[in-house]
Design an enzyme around this catalytic site. Structure first.
Site, PDB file in Angstrom:
ATOM      1  N   VAL A 140      -2.664  -9.237  37.418  1.00 23.16           N
ATOM      2  CA  VAL A 140      -4.075  -8.925  37.656  1.00 23.16           C
ATOM      3  C   VAL A 140      -4.838  -8.812  36.334  1.00 23.16           C
ATOM      4  CG1 VAL A 140      -5.674  -7.203  38.595  1.00 23.16           C
ATOM      5  CG2 VAL A 140      -3.563  -7.759  39.824  1.00 23.16           C
ATOM      6  N   GLU A 141      -4.168  -8.395  35.288  1.00 18.06           N
ATOM      7  CA  GLU A 141      -4.857  -8.138  34.019  1.00 18.06           C
ATOM      8  C   GLU A 141      -4.934  -9.391  33.144  1.00 18.06           C
ATOM      9  OE1 GLU A 141      -4.098  -4.140  32.333  1.00 18.06           O
ATOM     10  OE2 GLU A 141      -2.793  -3.847  34.073  1.00 18.06           O
TER      11      GLU A 141
END
Length: 328
Positions: A140-141
């Protein structure tokens, strides 16, 4: 006539006493409590004594390096902005990753982070080095697929092989993921802040106004130091959010890490250093203002309802914890 003569005289006497007669007994008492209960923040983080300038230089470049994200849009600084007067955060409830999806938790400040007992809200990383490894590979990052792909980009770069070799002169193969994280951590260990509160603790009695000193007294009287203790005013323990009165959240906190029932809704206590600069607040980023955060913490953690006046006093004190280089 006498009034006209004596009024200026009294003003001069008052100013003279303020300048030359030193602090009041009350100010001395408050400063003594500040020194004893909180203390000044050390000038250097643990481990920084082993950090060379070349290691820090490499770490700083990596901290701002967008090649560490899959689509080259994100760096460490994207979520933990330290440029200008920014306080190591992006001031968003939760942060968007490389492909626009937001994380589940508010991004904590990187300022003074190396003083904390552990990293992340749930403490899953033991130190800055362990923390630096996580976001790069998090889907996600920064979404890099593997350490191997990260190192491929580093080795193909025109500068990084030389910079790694200079930072790790004793390593035969210096471009490693462990060294990359270690360099970022070394740079982050330089991010120590200095506040007016530290000046006050060290003996500058004029560093805090009378109103700010009163705010510190209100902070103590409310019981805030039961969690926000030590020279970080937090960052050194874990507590359940909603200890007295329930705080509604679906995030189970450290329970996701430890699987212990007693760790449900337990999070690392945030440091109050720079807190007035790092909103929005709480692990979910759902509290917009520092005033609301103070009132909610008093209610949920201590079971008390602060008046608006007491809240303003405490917030005024919290402002003295901000980095002097980051306030207007």
């Amino acid at each position: 006539m006498l009034k006209q003569i004596f009024t200026p005289f009294l003003i001069v006497i008052t100013l003279f006493s303020l300048v030359f007669c030193g602090p009041s007994e009350e100010t001395k008492e408050i400063q003594g409590k500040a020194k004893q209960i909180i203390g000044a923040l050390p000038e250097k983080m643990p481990g920084s004594e082993n950090d060379s300038e070349k290691l820090i230089t490499l770490g700083k470049k990596l901290y701002f390096e967008k090649k560490l994200s899959l689509n080259e849009t994100q760096s460490c600084n994207s979520c933990h902005n330290i440029e200008g007067k920014s306080a190591g955060v992006d001031n968003l409830p939760t942060s968007p990753g490389a492909f626009g999806k937001n994380g589940d938790r508010n991004s904590p400040t990187v300022l003074n982070a190396g003083f904390h007992l552990a990293q992340f809200w749930d403490g899953r990383a033991a130190d800055l080095k362990a923390q630096a490894k996580g976001p790069i590979l998090n889907p996600v990052e920064m979404a890099m697929p593997s350490e191997k792909e990260v190192l491929k980009r580093m080795n193909e770069d025109s500068e990084y092989p030389r910079l790694f070799a200079e930072a790790f002169p004793n390593d035969k193969n210096p471009v490693t993921y462990d060294n990359l994280a270690g360099a970022i951590a070394a740079f982050e260990r330089t991010l120590v802040t200095s506040s007016r509160f530290d000046d006050f603790v060290k003996g500058d009695y004029k560093a805090l106004s009378k109103a700010e000193q009163a705010g510190f007294k209100s902070f103590l009287a409310a019981g805030c130091t039961s969690c926000h203790s030590g020279n970080l005013l937090g960052g050194n323990s874990y507590r359940k959010v909603g200890l007295v009165n329930e705080y509604k959240t679906e995030d189970l906190g450290r329970f996701n890490l430890t699987k212990k029932s007693e760790d449900k809704f337990v999070f690392k206590v945030p440091s109050l250093r720079n807190i007035t600069l790092t909103g929005p607040y709480f692990h979910d980023g759902k509290v917009a203002t520092i005033e609301e955060a103070v009132q909610k913490m008093a209610y949920h953690q201590l079971g008390i309802n602060l008046s608006e006046e007491e809240t303003k006093k405490i917030v005024l004190f919290l402002g003295t914890l901000a980095d002097k280089n980051r306030v207007n």
